[in-house]
Design an enzyme around this catalytic site. Structure first.
Site, PDB file in Angstrom:
ATOM      1  CE1 TYR A   1      -3.048  -3.024   0.384  1.00 48.42           C
ATOM      2  CE2 TYR A   1      -3.519  -2.377   2.628  1.00 48.42           C
ATOM      3  CZ  TYR A   1      -3.715  -3.227   1.567  1.00 48.42           C
ATOM      4  OH  TYR A   1      -4.597  -4.270   1.690  1.00 48.42           O
TER       5      TYR A   1
ATOM      6  CG  HIS B   1      -0.827  -8.346   0.314  1.00 44.83           C
ATOM      7  ND1 HIS B   1      -0.515  -7.024   0.315  1.00 44.83           N
ATOM      8  CD2 HIS B   1      -2.160  -8.398   0.068  1.00 44.83           C
ATOM      9  CE1 HIS B   1      -1.604  -6.308   0.084  1.00 44.83           C
ATOM     10  NE2 HIS B   1      -2.614  -7.121  -0.070  1.00 44.83           N
TER      11      HIS B   1
HETATM   12  N1  LIG Z   1      -5.708  -8.606   1.488  1.00 44.95           N
HETATM   13  C1  LIG Z   1      -5.982  -8.020   0.357  1.00 44.95           C
HETATM   14  O1  LIG Z   1      -5.553  -8.454  -0.712  1.00 44.95           O
HETATM   15  C2  LIG Z   1      -6.841  -6.789   0.353  1.00 44.95           C
HETATM   16  C3  LIG Z   1      -7.389  -6.323  -0.851  1.00 44.95           C
HETATM   17  C4  LIG Z   1      -8.174  -5.182  -0.818  1.00 44.95           C
HETATM   18  C5  LIG Z   1      -8.401  -4.520   0.386  1.00 44.95           C
HETATM   19  N2  LIG Z   1      -7.839  -4.978   1.540  1.00 44.95           N
HETATM   20  C6  LIG Z   1      -8.055  -4.287   2.839  1.00 44.95           C
HETATM   21  O2  LIG Z   1      -9.431  -4.198   3.130  1.00 44.95           O
HETATM   22  C7  LIG Z   1      -9.819  -2.836   3.319  1.00 44.95           C
HETATM   23  C8  LIG Z   1     -11.246  -2.599   2.858  1.00 44.95           C
HETATM   24  O3  LIG Z   1     -11.448  -3.071   1.545  1.00 44.95           O
HETATM   25  P1  LIG Z   1     -11.772  -2.154   0.314  1.00 44.95           P
HETATM   26  O4  LIG Z   1     -11.482  -0.752   0.660  1.00 44.95           O
HETATM   27  O5  LIG Z   1     -11.124  -2.747  -0.853  1.00 44.95           O
HETATM   28  O6  LIG Z   1     -13.321  -2.337   0.075  1.00 44.95           O
HETATM   29  P2  LIG Z   1     -14.688  -1.856   0.755  1.00 44.95           P
HETATM   30  O7  LIG Z   1     -14.514  -1.658   2.222  1.00 44.95           O
HETATM   31  O8  LIG Z   1     -15.716  -2.805   0.271  1.00 44.95           O
HETATM   32  O9  LIG Z   1     -14.996  -0.484  -0.009  1.00 44.95           O
HETATM   33  C9  LIG Z   1     -14.540   0.768   0.370  1.00 44.95           C
HETATM   34  C10 LIG Z   1     -15.434   1.766  -0.324  1.00 44.95           C
HETATM   35  O10 LIG Z   1     -16.758   1.607   0.173  1.00 44.95           O
HETATM   36  C11 LIG Z   1     -17.300   2.870   0.531  1.00 44.95           C
HETATM   37  N3  LIG Z   1     -18.000   2.721   1.810  1.00 44.95           N
HETATM   38  C12 LIG Z   1     -17.508   2.210   2.963  1.00 44.95           C
HETATM   39  N4  LIG Z   1     -18.429   2.241   3.937  1.00 44.95           N
HETATM   40  C13 LIG Z   1     -19.540   2.812   3.391  1.00 44.95           C
HETATM   41  C14 LIG Z   1     -20.833   3.134   3.910  1.00 44.95           C
HETATM   42  N5  LIG Z   1     -21.160   2.878   5.190  1.00 44.95           N
HETATM   43  N6  LIG Z   1     -21.719   3.703   3.065  1.00 44.95           N
HETATM   44  C15 LIG Z   1     -21.401   3.971   1.788  1.00 44.95           C
HETATM   45  N7  LIG Z   1     -20.185   3.696   1.234  1.00 44.95           N
HETATM   46  C16 LIG Z   1     -19.273   3.125   2.040  1.00 44.95           C
HETATM   47  C17 LIG Z   1     -16.132   3.805   0.713  1.00 44.95           C
HETATM   48  O11 LIG Z   1     -16.490   5.070   0.190  1.00 44.95           O
HETATM   49  P3  LIG Z   1     -16.465   6.407   1.124  1.00 44.95           P
HETATM   50  O12 LIG Z   1     -15.031   6.709   1.339  1.00 44.95           O
HETATM   51  O13 LIG Z   1     -17.178   7.383   0.265  1.00 44.95           O
HETATM   52  O14 LIG Z   1     -17.212   6.073   2.391  1.00 44.95           O
HETATM   53  C18 LIG Z   1     -15.007   3.191  -0.107  1.00 44.95           C
HETATM   54  O15 LIG Z   1     -14.915   3.793  -1.363  1.00 44.95           O
HETATM   55  C19 LIG Z   1      -8.757  -2.050   2.553  1.00 44.95           C
HETATM   56  O16 LIG Z   1      -8.659  -0.737   3.000  1.00 44.95           O
HETATM   57  C20 LIG Z   1      -7.508  -2.873   2.836  1.00 44.95           C
HETATM   58  O17 LIG Z   1      -6.980  -2.542   4.116  1.00 44.95           O
HETATM   59  C21 LIG Z   1      -7.074  -6.117   1.538  1.00 44.95           C
END
Ligand SMILES: NC(=O)c1ccc[n+]([C@@H]2O[C@H](COP(=O)([O-])OP(=O)(O)OC[C@H]3O[C@@H](n4cnc5c(N)ncnc54)[C@H](OP(=O)(O)O)[C@@H]3O)[C@@H](O)[C@H]2O)c1
Length: 272
Positions: free
Chosen positions: A44, A102
């Protein structure tokens, strides 16, 4: 007890793809809301900023659960431990609570990187170890290869994707899942069912989605840049979805919506 099942760590805050002011503000809002578990990764490029924000957040180190993940490019005997030491330095800590691989290695031979991961724990660089983006077969291999039980397999987990095979592998191996892409990066909001169910509990669609994941026995990682969403995503412990509503949501897993598709990155495996 598995660290991610401690009540204060079941709802983790993810830091991808945040940097700079966005990251600092989001972490401050998350700490204010009550989050104590934070997820970052070498990939990241924000470990140093995450470390700085957490060091300044006012919560004692022992009350935080910090997870970072080793980049697959570092899965060699020469690079692995130095990369973890660099992560710790960037994070301003002397050991990380949870260290994950990862991705599976290209080619899928998980043994060498798992042994390197275990050596990081043996050297005291990590309290607990785990994996991410493993298939069911790889989870079984990890169980067989490692002397210590991985605390998680962090995977894409949301109600638009059927992860029953991985849930079964979690039960079989004792390696629990944890979620990323928990609201499928907003895709869940295209389905009216969540808001409809939420009306009965005075909860939003996002809160219903996250509660469904927790009730599947899967600790969460969520990410938002908006303090109201950050707060809402945390306020999901004061209601329980009925088995009827859980079943209604289960029907959506046949949607088969997957964000991280095979081929998207060189390390993405053939999914179950
Ligand atoms: N291990 C891996 O390979 C891997 C891969 C991807 C991610 N991750 C980890 O998982 C975390 C979360 O995953 P992600 O960010 O990919 O996906 P996510 O949590 O499904 O999506 C994040 C998005 O959802 C929106 N959101 C979140 N809560 C909301 C709510 N209550 N209402 C409306 N919109 C909402 C956010 O927009 P707003 O900012 O507008 O609220 C943001 O753009 C990452 O930050 C990372 O740390 C790990």
């Amino acid at each position: 007890m598995n660290i991610y099942f401690q009540k204060s760590f079941q709802r983790g805050f993810g830091t991808f793809p945040l940097k700079g002011d966005d990251l600092r503000n989001a972490i401050d809002a998350a700490v204010d809301a009550g989050y104590r578990a934070f997820d970052t990764a070498q990939m990241y490029g924000n470990e140093a900023e995450t470390g700085a924000a957490l060091a300044a957040c006012g919560v004692a180190r022992q009350n935080l659960c910090i997870t970072t993940k080793v980049h697959p490019d570092n899965y060699t005997p020469e690079k692995f431990l130095p990369s973890v030491e660099a992560s710790l330095k960037a994070l301003q800590i002397d050991r990380v609570d949870v260290l994950l691989l990862h991705w599976p290695p290209v080619g899928g031979d998980v043994g060498p990187s798992l042994r390197l991961l275990q050596s990081a724990k043996e050297k005291g660089l990590a309290d607990a170890i785990g994996v991410s983006n493993y298939t069911a077969k790889m989870m079984r291999e990890a169980r067989a290869i490692l002397d210590v039980l991985p605390v998680t397999n962090q995977i894409e987990f949301h109600p638009l994707l059927n992860q029953q095979k991985l849930l079964a592998a979690a039960t079989e191996t004792g390696i629990p899942l944890s979620s990323y892409a928990s609201v499928a990066r907003g895709e869940v909001f295209k389905h009216s069912l969540f808001a409809e169910i939420g009306k009965g509990y005075d909860k939003s669609a996002a809160q219903v989605v996250l509660r469904w994941i927790l009730q599947k026995g899967v600790p969460l990682n969520t990410m938002s840049t908006k303090s109201e969403n950050i707060r809402a995503n945390f306020e999901i412990m004061d209601f329980t979805l009925s088995s009827i509503d859980m079943d209604r949501i289960d029907t959506l897993t046949s949607t088969g919506y997957r964000i991280v598709k095979t081929g998207l990155l060189p390390w993405v495996p053939e999914w179950d």
